[in-house]
Write a protein that holds these residues in place. Sequence first.
Motif, mmCIF file in Angstrom:
data_model
loop_
_atom_site.group_PDB
_atom_site.id
_atom_site.type_symbol
_atom_site.label_atom_id
_atom_site.label_comp_id
_atom_site.label_asym_id
_atom_site.label_seq_id
_atom_site.Cartn_x
_atom_site.Cartn_y
_atom_site.Cartn_z
ATOM 1 N N ASN A 166 1.458 -8.618 -5.838
ATOM 2 C CA ASN A 166 2.562 -8.462 -4.880
ATOM 3 C C ASN A 166 3.848 -8.050 -5.581
ATOM 4 O O ASN A 166 4.563 -7.155 -5.133
ATOM 5 C CB ASN A 166 2.846 -9.781 -4.163
ATOM 6 C CG ASN A 166 2.042 -9.915 -2.888
ATOM 7 O OD1 ASN A 166 1.348 -8.986 -2.496
ATOM 8 N ND2 ASN A 166 2.135 -11.065 -2.252
ATOM 9 N N TYR A 170 5.859 -4.713 -4.541
ATOM 10 C CA TYR A 170 7.150 -4.708 -3.845
ATOM 11 C C TYR A 170 8.337 -4.507 -4.801
ATOM 12 O O TYR A 170 9.457 -4.876 -4.481
ATOM 13 C CB TYR A 170 7.307 -5.983 -3.019
ATOM 14 C CG TYR A 170 6.244 -6.077 -1.942
ATOM 15 C CD1 TYR A 170 6.273 -5.199 -0.856
ATOM 16 C CD2 TYR A 170 5.201 -6.989 -2.019
ATOM 17 C CE1 TYR A 170 5.281 -5.247 0.125
ATOM 18 C CE2 TYR A 170 4.209 -7.047 -1.048
ATOM 19 C CZ TYR A 170 4.256 -6.173 0.012
ATOM 20 O OH TYR A 170 3.281 -6.200 0.980
ATOM 21 N N ARG A 212 3.806 -9.647 7.679
ATOM 22 C CA ARG A 212 4.218 -8.764 6.585
ATOM 23 C C ARG A 212 5.733 -8.720 6.435
ATOM 24 O O ARG A 212 6.268 -7.821 5.783
ATOM 25 C CB ARG A 212 3.653 -7.360 6.807
ATOM 26 C CG ARG A 212 2.120 -7.368 6.974
ATOM 27 C CD ARG A 212 1.492 -6.114 6.454
ATOM 28 N NE ARG A 212 1.777 -5.914 5.058
ATOM 29 C CZ ARG A 212 2.051 -4.744 4.516
ATOM 30 N NH1 ARG A 212 2.099 -3.664 5.269
ATOM 31 N NH2 ARG A 212 2.300 -4.643 3.234
HETATM 32 P P1 ADP Z 1 0.575 -8.087 2.020
HETATM 33 O O1 ADP Z 1 1.125 -7.815 0.673
HETATM 34 O O2 ADP Z 1 -0.802 -7.598 2.219
HETATM 35 O O3 ADP Z 1 1.491 -7.651 3.117
HETATM 36 P P2 ADP Z 1 1.064 -10.925 1.523
HETATM 37 O O4 ADP Z 1 0.635 -12.089 2.350
HETATM 38 O O5 ADP Z 1 0.711 -10.931 0.107
HETATM 39 O O6 ADP Z 1 0.438 -9.659 2.224
HETATM 40 O O7 ADP Z 1 2.623 -10.781 1.667
HETATM 41 C C1 ADP Z 1 3.224 -10.934 2.922
HETATM 42 C C2 ADP Z 1 4.569 -10.248 2.935
HETATM 43 O O8 ADP Z 1 5.461 -10.921 2.068
HETATM 44 C C3 ADP Z 1 4.553 -8.821 2.446
HETATM 45 O O9 ADP Z 1 4.164 -7.925 3.447
HETATM 46 C C4 ADP Z 1 5.996 -8.634 1.998
HETATM 47 O O10 ADP Z 1 6.793 -8.370 3.125
HETATM 48 C C5 ADP Z 1 6.370 -10.002 1.499
HETATM 49 N N1 ADP Z 1 6.261 -10.121 0.029
HETATM 50 C C6 ADP Z 1 5.269 -10.705 -0.670
HETATM 51 N N2 ADP Z 1 5.517 -10.663 -1.989
HETATM 52 C C7 ADP Z 1 6.711 -10.051 -2.136
HETATM 53 C C8 ADP Z 1 7.529 -9.714 -3.259
HETATM 54 N N3 ADP Z 1 7.162 -10.013 -4.509
HETATM 55 N N4 ADP Z 1 8.698 -9.085 -3.012
HETATM 56 C C9 ADP Z 1 9.078 -8.795 -1.752
HETATM 57 N N5 ADP Z 1 8.359 -9.082 -0.665
HETATM 58 C C10 ADP Z 1 7.195 -9.696 -0.842
#
Ligand code: ADP
Length: 490
Positions: A166, A170, A212
């Motif tokens: 992640n 991101y 998300r």
């Molecule tokens: P996905 O990555 O498939 O969307 P996750 O459950 O891993 O699913 O993450 C959910 C949401 O959290 C992401 O869609 C994003 O909006 C946010 N997110 C997760 N990790 C980060 C990060 N390191 N930086 C910014 N936003 C993040």
Amino acid sequence: MTAAADPFDGAPLGAEPAAHARALAELRRARESAEAANEAKTRYLVAVSHEIRSPLNVIYGYAQLLERDESLSGAEAGTIIRRSAEHVTNLVEGLLEISRIESGVLTIRQDLVDLRALLQHVVDMFRMQASAKGLTLTLDVRDRLPEQVKADEKRLRQILINLVSNAIKYTPAGQVTLAVGYRSQVADIAVIDTGIGIPPEDLERVFEPFDRGSLAAAQRQPGIGLGLAITRVLARVLGGDVAVTSTPGAGSTFRFRAMLPSPATPARASGRRGRIIGYEGPRRTVLVIDDDPAQRHILRALLGGLGFVVHAAADGTDGIARAAEVAPDIVLLDIQMPGLNGWQVAERLRAAHGAALRIVMVSADAHAFRAGGDGRSSHDAFVTKPVELDRLVALVGTQLGLCWEEAEPVTPAAPPAPAPPGAGLPPEAAPLLACVREFAEVGHVRGVERAIEDLAGAIPAAGALAAVLRRQLGDFDLRALLGTLDDATR
Ligand code: ADP
């Protein structure tokens, strides 16, 4: 304990309408819980395909690079591909484990984990992905880490992979740091990025399945919003939690904290590839009965290399005949074979050779799982395919009571398995535990309660186990309770 009257016992005739209403309410509850279970299953399957995709992408990426770039080191790519493939295998095992959880047998492994090596592996896995985006990926070890900690390695690795993948996804520019601290047996692992960040109102909802967040920049990235939900569940399964702090536009920090105790004295048996070179005492004989020639070959090479005399047979009938000839100390027995299946072979071997012959079932079908070693079964232990060779060696060691010889320099490593709660109970505990199980299996709560008290009263050494069982019963968590019984009787 005095048993209260069962409300369903001897209901007066005039109470029929009330009984009818109660039965209807029962049925409605049953239907609702079946529907909830179905939804949970669907969510789980979607989650699994998501989880499988990240390591597959790594494999796919490296395979393509190997095709194109002749200067790339095959060995390095091979290692990373193998690790990713191991991750996929682990996930499939995880899936099977869920079905075990559903059938009431939950096991949280207590592996001895080299935390630093695990973190380094994760960083290595993602190095290429990070540099492709121009990001720096660093491992920052902030405290002295113990050589080993006790944890469920697969689940821990999965948490780290989710968080690092992640962070890279991101973060358009800058860096991702995997920072680890360790104090008073608590590991504090932070994944810090300089990415798009998360608005304050999203900080909690991003942990919800399929959520998300509200940022368009996040939604433009591929994903289905399950990674964090899975991560949180896994973290809680490990007895810890995941939390996030973030500054939109500047970056986020996901922090996983859990108690990962380090064993007082690192144990001596196996757990690490290549350390064991043999065992003390006379040579022992192993018989491998498996219709898969590759499996026979692997086990022969592995165990032969450690000084065992290894014989092999391709089916049950041949295996029984070989056993009569060579009098093995231990049999590694496949379950699915043409002709006699493994269980039938085990019964006959047990009848012919008695309890001195150790019988380990080896199966690709985790549904066939039966712990064994309870004095009733014709087998002593069970391992699933693909066989983790280190674990198998450790298991052979425990079954035969071997003392391993290690290569120099001697580095302490993992024991075959940690003592489950209730390990070392006297044999008289077995029928009392069986009684607890019988009541638990039919959901007879008061019966379970009484049987736990009988156990605690009769077997003083079972006090700790009884306390765990009482707590699980108090939570009406009969599945967990059955899991505890399984661990205790393994
Ligand atoms: P996905 O990555 O498939 O969307 P996750 O459950 O891993 O699913 O993450 C959910 C949401 O959290 C992401 O869609 C994003 O909006 C946010 N997110 C997760 N990790 C980060 C990060 N390191 N930086 C910014 N936003 C993040």
